[in-house]
Design a protein around this motif. Structure first.
Motif, PDB file in Angstrom:
ATOM      1  N   ALA A  40      -3.484  13.594  36.059  1.00 11.51           N
ATOM      2  CA  ALA A  40      -3.950  14.569  36.887  1.00 11.51           C
ATOM      3  C   ALA A  40      -3.243  13.795  38.353  1.00 11.51           C
ATOM      4  CB  ALA A  40      -4.651  15.644  36.568  1.00 11.51           C
ATOM      5  N   GLN A  41      -4.117  12.255  38.133  1.00 10.63           N
ATOM      6  CA  GLN A  41      -4.289  12.201  39.542  1.00 10.63           C
ATOM      7  C   GLN A  41      -2.462  11.066  39.868  1.00 10.63           C
ATOM      8  OE1 GLN A  41      -7.350   8.610  38.672  1.00 10.63           O
ATOM      9  NE2 GLN A  41      -7.986   9.966  39.224  1.00 10.63           N
ATOM     10  N   ALA A  42      -1.658  10.926  38.545  1.00 11.91           N
ATOM     11  CA  ALA A  42      -0.370  10.127  39.269  1.00 11.91           C
ATOM     12  C   ALA A  42       0.423  11.460  39.658  1.00 11.91           C
ATOM     13  CB  ALA A  42      -0.149   9.554  37.684  1.00 11.91           C
ATOM     14  N   VAL A  43       0.243  12.878  39.075  1.00 12.41           N
ATOM     15  CA  VAL A  43       1.051  14.104  39.484  1.00 12.41           C
ATOM     16  C   VAL A  43       0.502  15.274  40.855  1.00 12.41           C
ATOM     17  CG1 VAL A  43       1.302  16.036  39.159  1.00 12.41           C
ATOM     18  CG2 VAL A  43       1.695  14.798  37.616  1.00 12.41           C
ATOM     19  N   ALA A  44      -0.872  14.273  41.303  1.00 13.38           N
ATOM     20  CA  ALA A  44      -1.432  14.605  41.981  1.00 13.38           C
ATOM     21  C   ALA A  44      -1.109  14.030  43.462  1.00 13.38           C
ATOM     22  CB  ALA A  44      -2.713  14.555  42.760  1.00 13.38           C
ATOM     23  N   VAL A  45      -0.375  12.925  43.320  1.00  8.58           N
ATOM     24  CA  VAL A  45       0.242  11.494  44.592  1.00  8.58           C
ATOM     25  C   VAL A  45       1.332  11.644  44.697  1.00  8.58           C
ATOM     26  CG1 VAL A  45       0.461   9.212  44.695  1.00  8.58           C
ATOM     27  CG2 VAL A  45      -1.577   9.736  43.623  1.00  8.58           C
ATOM     28  N   ASN A  46       1.716  11.966  43.870  1.00  5.39           N
ATOM     29  CA  ASN A  46       3.543  12.405  43.884  1.00  5.39           C
ATOM     30  C   ASN A  46       3.647  13.811  44.733  1.00  5.39           C
ATOM     31  OD1 ASN A  46       5.837  12.410  43.230  1.00  5.39           O
ATOM     32  ND2 ASN A  46       6.598  12.826  41.215  1.00  5.39           N
ATOM     33  N   LEU A  47       2.748  14.450  44.039  1.00  6.09           N
ATOM     34  CA  LEU A  47       2.939  16.267  44.962  1.00  6.09           C
ATOM     35  C   LEU A  47       2.670  15.650  45.941  1.00  6.09           C
ATOM     36  CD1 LEU A  47       1.144  18.690  42.519  1.00  6.09           C
ATOM     37  CD2 LEU A  47       3.538  18.471  43.444  1.00  6.09           C
ATOM     38  N   ALA A  48       1.106  14.297  46.633  1.00  5.53           N
ATOM     39  CA  ALA A  48       0.863  14.914  47.960  1.00  5.53           C
ATOM     40  C   ALA A  48       2.655  13.919  48.940  1.00  5.53           C
ATOM     41  CB  ALA A  48      -0.207  13.242  48.062  1.00  5.53           C
ATOM     42  N   MET A  49       2.908  13.058  48.321  1.00  8.21           N
ATOM     43  CA  MET A  49       3.883  12.344  48.413  1.00  8.21           C
ATOM     44  C   MET A  49       4.749  12.910  48.961  1.00  8.21           C
ATOM     45  SD  MET A  49       2.694   8.797  49.089  1.00  8.21           S
ATOM     46  CE  MET A  49       3.830   7.768  49.197  1.00  8.21           C
ATOM     47  N   ARG A  50       5.352  13.591  48.333  1.00  4.91           N
ATOM     48  CA  ARG A  50       6.649  14.518  48.505  1.00  4.91           C
ATOM     49  C   ARG A  50       6.259  15.353  49.074  1.00  4.91           C
ATOM     50  NH1 ARG A  50       8.861  16.561  42.161  1.00  4.91           N
ATOM     51  NH2 ARG A  50       9.750  14.971  42.349  1.00  4.91           N
ATOM     52  N   SER A  51       5.051  16.445  49.878  1.00  3.88           N
ATOM     53  CA  SER A  51       4.818  17.424  50.882  1.00  3.88           C
ATOM     54  C   SER A  51       4.789  16.523  52.044  1.00  3.88           C
ATOM     55  CB  SER A  51       3.739  17.737  50.323  1.00  3.88           C
ATOM     56  OG  SER A  51       2.410  16.964  50.441  1.00  3.88           O
ATOM     57  N   GLY A  52       4.458  15.612  52.068  1.00  3.61           N
ATOM     58  CA  GLY A  52       4.037  14.599  53.548  1.00  3.61           C
ATOM     59  C   GLY A  52       2.169  14.641  53.457  1.00  3.61           C
ATOM     60  N   ASP A  53       1.400  15.326  52.315  1.00  5.65           N
ATOM     61  CA  ASP A  53       0.528  15.131  53.455  1.00  5.65           C
ATOM     62  C   ASP A  53      -0.533  15.266  52.701  1.00  5.65           C
ATOM     63  OD1 ASP A  53      -2.111  16.104  55.019  1.00  5.65           O
ATOM     64  OD2 ASP A  53      -1.267  18.449  54.451  1.00  5.65           O
ATOM     65  N   ILE A  54      -0.618  13.281  53.080  1.00  4.39           N
ATOM     66  CA  ILE A  54      -1.448  12.555  51.858  1.00  4.39           C
ATOM     67  C   ILE A  54      -3.392  13.165  51.194  1.00  4.39           C
ATOM     68  CG2 ILE A  54      -2.867  10.424  53.312  1.00  4.39           C
ATOM     69  CD1 ILE A  54      -1.337  10.032  49.469  1.00  4.39           C
ATOM     70  N   GLU A  55      -3.554  13.963  52.812  1.00  9.08           N
ATOM     71  CA  GLU A  55      -4.606  14.985  52.959  1.00  9.08           C
ATOM     72  C   GLU A  55      -5.281  16.041  52.124  1.00  9.08           C
ATOM     73  OE1 GLU A  55      -7.208  13.417  55.557  1.00  9.08           O
ATOM     74  OE2 GLU A  55      -5.860  12.720  55.922  1.00  9.08           O
ATOM     75  N   LYS A  56      -3.986  16.066  51.713  1.00 11.43           N
ATOM     76  CA  LYS A  56      -3.996  17.180  50.118  1.00 11.43           C
ATOM     77  C   LYS A  56      -4.115  16.518  48.714  1.00 11.43           C
ATOM     78  CE  LYS A  56      -1.186  21.006  53.118  1.00 11.43           C
ATOM     79  NZ  LYS A  56       0.122  21.798  52.668  1.00 11.43           N
ATOM     80  N   LEU A  57      -4.143  15.191  49.010  1.00  5.47           N
ATOM     81  CA  LEU A  57      -4.224  14.770  47.373  1.00  5.47           C
ATOM     82  C   LEU A  57      -5.596  15.285  46.725  1.00  5.47           C
ATOM     83  CD1 LEU A  57      -2.410  12.270  45.402  1.00  5.47           C
ATOM     84  CD2 LEU A  57      -4.983  11.232  46.724  1.00  5.47           C
ATOM     85  N   LYS A  58      -6.904  15.061  47.234  1.00  2.23           N
ATOM     86  CA  LYS A  58      -7.999  15.490  45.784  1.00  2.23           C
ATOM     87  C   LYS A  58      -7.526  17.000  46.096  1.00  2.23           C
ATOM     88  CE  LYS A  58     -11.652  14.651  44.472  1.00  2.23           C
ATOM     89  NZ  LYS A  58     -11.308  13.888  42.717  1.00  2.23           N
ATOM     90  N   ARG A  59      -6.681  17.938  46.704  1.00  2.00           N
ATOM     91  CA  ARG A  59      -6.858  19.689  46.760  1.00  2.00           C
ATOM     92  C   ARG A  59      -5.456  19.363  45.029  1.00  2.00           C
ATOM     93  NH1 ARG A  59      -4.743  23.282  50.869  1.00  2.00           N
ATOM     94  NH2 ARG A  59      -3.139  22.430  49.917  1.00  2.00           N
ATOM     95  N   PHE A  60      -4.526  18.463  45.143  1.00  2.00           N
ATOM     96  CA  PHE A  60      -3.662  18.523  44.548  1.00  2.00           C
ATOM     97  C   PHE A  60      -3.959  18.388  43.135  1.00  2.00           C
ATOM     98  CE2 PHE A  60      -0.028  17.913  47.646  1.00  2.00           C
ATOM     99  CZ  PHE A  60      -0.313  19.299  47.521  1.00  2.00           C
TER     100      PHE A  60
END
Length: 149
Positions: free
Chosen positions: A42-62
């Motif tokens: 889940a953490q790996a997917v979330a990092v990928n999503l946060a990087m794609r969105s350009g908003d690392i602040e959303k990492l925990k929510r992702f």
């Protein structure tokens, strides 16, 4: 006789469950459908999503969203298999563990509770070579292992 079936949600693990049901029917055995959730996925997917969105602040929510979806998906797959097994008159149950897949699988498989461990030859990726988790655990599992293709 008690059979442990390793389920990762792939078609291969679902096919493994069907083979286990067939054996259980003939041997009047109990089947445990077992899956492991690893938060690192889940953490790996979330990092990928946060990087794609350009908003690392959303990492925990992702991460929390992905983790919830992973849990729901595994529960849905196991519940569907459980229902199928019970309709066929198989004594079966589900068990979900959290942590390292290799560690949890080896711990459960080698607990002394099982006469047979059944797993699919390939994982969720569906690659044509043998699954890497299978390579990691099969030699360390004490009961006989049936690999389904």
């Amino acid at each position: 006789m008690k059979i442990l079936v390793l389920v990762d949600g792939s078609k291969w693990s679902q096919k493994a469950a069907l083979y286990a049901f067939s054996i259980a029917r003939k041997r009047n055995a109990k089947v445990v459908l077992f899956s492991v959730l690893d938060r690192r996925e889940a953490q790996a997917v979330a990092v990928n999503l946060a990087m794609r969105s350009g908003d690392i602040e959303k990492l925990k929510r992702f991460e929390e969203t992905v983790w919830r979806e992973m849990k729901k998906s595994v529960h849905d797959v196991l519940s569907a298999l459980l229902e199928l097994g019970q309709k066929e008159g198989i004594n079966c149950s589900i068990r979900i563990a959290e942590g390292s897949a290799k560690e949890k699988i080896l711990s459960e498989a080698n607990s002394g509770k099982y006469s047979l461990v059944v797993m699919g030859a390939y994982g969720k990726s569906g690659k044509t070579r043998i699954g890497s988790l299978l390579e990691d655990v099969v030699g360390e599992i004490k009961p006989p292992v049936m690999i389904v293709r």
